[in-house]
Every structure is written in C-alpha cells, then in structure tokens.
Design an enzyme around this catalytic site. Sequence first.
Site, PDB file in Angstrom:
ATOM      1  N   GLU A   1     -12.058   0.539  -3.575  1.00  0.00           N
ATOM      2  CA  GLU A   1     -10.921   0.379  -4.497  1.00  0.00           C
ATOM      3  C   GLU A   1      -9.720   0.087  -3.629  1.00  0.00           C
ATOM      4  O   GLU A   1      -9.359   0.886  -2.759  1.00  0.00           O
ATOM      5  CB  GLU A   1     -10.718   1.647  -5.336  1.00  0.00           C
ATOM      6  CG  GLU A   1      -9.810   1.431  -6.554  1.00  0.00           C
ATOM      7  CD  GLU A   1      -8.364   1.762  -6.281  1.00  0.00           C
ATOM      8  OE1 GLU A   1      -7.550   0.815  -6.203  1.00  0.00           O
ATOM      9  OE2 GLU A   1      -8.046   2.951  -6.149  1.00  0.00           O
TER      10      GLU A   1
ATOM     11  N   CYS B   1      -1.888   2.971  -6.560  1.00  0.00           N
ATOM     12  CA  CYS B   1      -2.541   1.655  -6.651  1.00  0.00           C
ATOM     13  C   CYS B   1      -2.223   0.990  -7.985  1.00  0.00           C
ATOM     14  O   CYS B   1      -2.223  -0.232  -8.099  1.00  0.00           O
ATOM     15  CB  CYS B   1      -4.056   1.803  -6.513  1.00  0.00           C
ATOM     16  SG  CYS B   1      -4.592   2.720  -5.060  1.00  0.00           S
TER      17      CYS B   1
END
Length: 537
Positions: free
Chosen positions: A286, A320
């Site tokens: 990720e 993120c």
Amino acid sequence: MALPSNEPVLDYAPQSPERLELRRQIAEQSAHPLPLPLVIGGERVPTRKTSALSAPHRHTLVLAERAEGDVADLERAIAAALRAKAEWAATPLAERALVFERAAALLSGPWRQRLNAATLLGQSKTPQQAEIDSACELIDFLRFNAHYAQELEQLPLHSPSGVTNRMDLRPLDGFVLAVTPFNFTAIAGNLVSAPALLGNTVVWKPSPLAALSAQHIMELFEEAGLPPGVVNLVQGDAAELCAHALAHPEFSGLHFTGSSQVFDALQQQIARHLPKYRAYPRVVGECGGKDFIFAHPSADPDALSVAIVRGGFEYQGQKCSAASRVYLPRSLASRVLSRTAALMAEIRVGDPADFGCFMGAVIGKAAFKRLSEVIARAKLDSSCRFVAGGGADAREGFFVDPTLIEVSSPQHELLGRELFGPVVSVFVYEDAQLSEALGWCDEGSPYGLTGAIFAEDEAAIEQLTDRLRFSAGNFYINDKPTGAVVGQQPFGGSRRSGTNDKAGSPWNLLRWTSPRTIKRNASPPTSFKYPYQDPDP
C-alpha cells in the site's frame, strides 16, 4: 460466526476516565527515555550502535534510545523466524486467532492509553487521531482478521457422493518481511499480525520514526501469548536490512506500506532474486496517494469546507488518504474558499499533549524540509495564490501551518505530486467544464487510493461516481476521503497506490496462505479401465 462490532471511539471529554489515564501515561512516558532493543526469538537484543528518538513536536523531549541492528542481527531474526515456523504453522488456526483476540481485548482495556500515549508522543498525534488509530483501528484489525480467517477455513467445498473435499490453509513456505510506516500504529500492527495469523513467521522492520509504538505493539502481542520467534523486530538501516532479507532463499512474502518509490525498489530486488527463491513470493503493498475532493455545482458548501479541513489537515496531512487536491466549480469557489480559510484560522497547531490542538508536528526533519521548500517555491510561483497558511517553524518542533493554495492550471505540479503534509491545492473549474474537470481529476495524478465527491443532485452523483470509477480504491460521497473503518470500508488502492489487497479483509488474508485442497475418496476404483472401452454388444 457473528461478525465483530467495531471498537467504540472514546471522546476524551473533560474529566472522563480516558482523558485522565491518557494524561497519566503521557507524563509517565515523557519522564524517562525508554530503551528500545531488537526483539529476536523473544529475546531483547541490545546493540553497540543506538540513536535517540525525540518527540517531533518538542526537540528537547527524548522519548527513547533506539537500538540499531545490522545484517548479522537480521540473519539471527530470519533464523529465529524459521525455527519457530513449524510449531506455529502446526498450531490450529483457532488457537492462533485466540492470541490476537486476546491482544484486542488487552488493547481495549489496560493497554489502550499506553499505546495511545506512545503514538501521541512518538508520532505527534492528537488524542482523537491516536484513539482512532492505535486503539480502535488496531483492535478492529485484530478482531475482524481473526473472524475472516476462520470463515475462510470453514468455506465449504462441494463434495459429491463418496468424496470428501476440504481446504487446508497452509502458511507460505518461508518467512514474511513486514516493512511498516510511521504514520499509522494500526497499519504497523496489522502488517505484522495478518501474516502471523495465517501461520507465517515474520521479520519486522518498522519505521524508525515509530519505534516507540512498535515496541509497545511487540510487548502487547507477547502478553497476549504470541510465541517467541513468530515476530522478530529489527531496527537499523532500512535499505541494507531489506536488501539482505530479500536476497534470502526462504523469503516468501513482503507486507509493505510506504512510498511508491521504495516499493518499486523492493520489487525490483525481488525480481532479480526470483530464480533462487524456494517459492514465488507474495507481494502486498500500500503506497501513496494524491487524494481528491471533487465538488459538483450542487454540493453543500459548508459540508465541503469541513471535509477539506478535516480531510486535508487531520494528522498534519500525513495520511495516505489525506485530501491533497480539490476541484471546485466557479459558482461555489468564493464561498467555499472563504469558509475554509475561516475554519483554518481556528486551527491550533502545537504539542498534541495540549488537548486544545487540532494539529501536531510533521514527523521529522526531512519532512519539514521537503514541505518548507514546497511552500517557499509556491510563494514565488505566479500561478499560485495562498488562500490560507504558508508558515513553517522548526525552532521548538517540526511545525507546518495548514496551507491552502489555489493554482491556475489543472496540470500544476501541486495537483499531481504527493506532498504528505498539510498542504492542499485547489483548482477552480468553470461550471460548463464539468466533463473536462472530471478528466483532469482522473488523470491528474498517477495514484488511485482515495477520493471524494460532493453533490446533492442524484444524477450528478451517479455521473461522477461512474466517471471516476478507477480513480480511487476507496470512494466517498459527501464525506472526506479519510477515515476508512475496518469491516466497513476495506482500505487500498491501485495504480501507483499499491496492490489494492484491502487491509483488514478476506482479500488481504488470502495473500498470506498457500491453500492445499484435500480430497478423500471413500470408494477408490479397483480397475484402470473406463466404460467407453467395453465392446459394443
């Protein structure tokens, strides 16, 4: 099996028990630096080389002395993981799940403020941001993963008459390398525990910037009953340690969260070593994002302004999923920008131990330098207009003001480059250019992690949702693009944002097992011939 419930979020109101206990833990953990040794095979391993870990928001507050391991320590960690593997893999899944369920229960109770305080101090998170991360999300990861794994094990296969078919969820062949980031304590805990739950043993390389909370996670798992060697924590030079781990023939999986550039480098190293591995490794990553808010002319301006502030500036924009670029229609722009600027003027930036602060410091010197340079260049750029913010001060801590910049071109660098900080860029499009603006949003960055649309018109919601289908793995309608909840919005994106394996879900857990199907025949044939071979009458 009943699906677990999400852990309730405590509010830390004045005089609440959680507020008082958090303050006690902050004072206790601030009083004396904590030694942070390596943890290999259950043993605490000191090293000759150490480095001080200070609070990002107060340079003078030394929280810990972090051990710095080397390749020899990494080899010991790999050996410990491989020694522990057979017994751990043979442990029934229900028993392995129980370890992590106990960890969740401890974290929901006596460990909650211990880990929250470590996250607040070491990663400069406010009480709210620490609570939803190091308490609630990590508890949810542990509980939901245990539930989903056992559901996968019990998934029925079709068994015709006289045949019994079943699935054996084996771990991967060797060890898993978990490389975890600074920004979410819960992500670090999940990247380690998800492979371990499926019977793998793990070498853990946490971010040095989150070494304090990593140590507490390790101790939490140990208290919950995790056997020695199942998880081995090694600090040190990330590039050197990872390169050595990836070159090992028993390397079988990478569980990673970090930048796309680092993920590229790790995958390239894996590709070079493919012929020597005993099994093709699993790679789950990720990475970053350049997450958007796209507003339709029918959007609610007040809700939109709050989403920009919360989505862009909570935890200093170091998520993120943080809102980093905004597309506003001309008809709403003036009202939304003035309202957002007014809200930003109310934000207090400072020590998160001061519960009146909405933002703390960015994580360290490198982040501060990068963001300061971005802001300085924007101030010299005639195509940028500062709507609010623009300040930065590192005298006491690494503080960067929440900053909102309007740019005049949909191709401006600030709309495409990941900044990972409290800097949000805005482009104002003409209402008649809605279709073109959707294209600019979709194609404006290489990432595809999170995004949000704001609209009240139902036809517009359908149009925007369809047009931006591949722009975000987590998509929000009339909400900020942050705050995914385990069991509700499994998290992950594609394009340059990663492999989209959805942390905290069955999709992620399937990556950490090498299933074996087992068929048992109650009446095996006793002749090799088939009926078609018989002669015609």
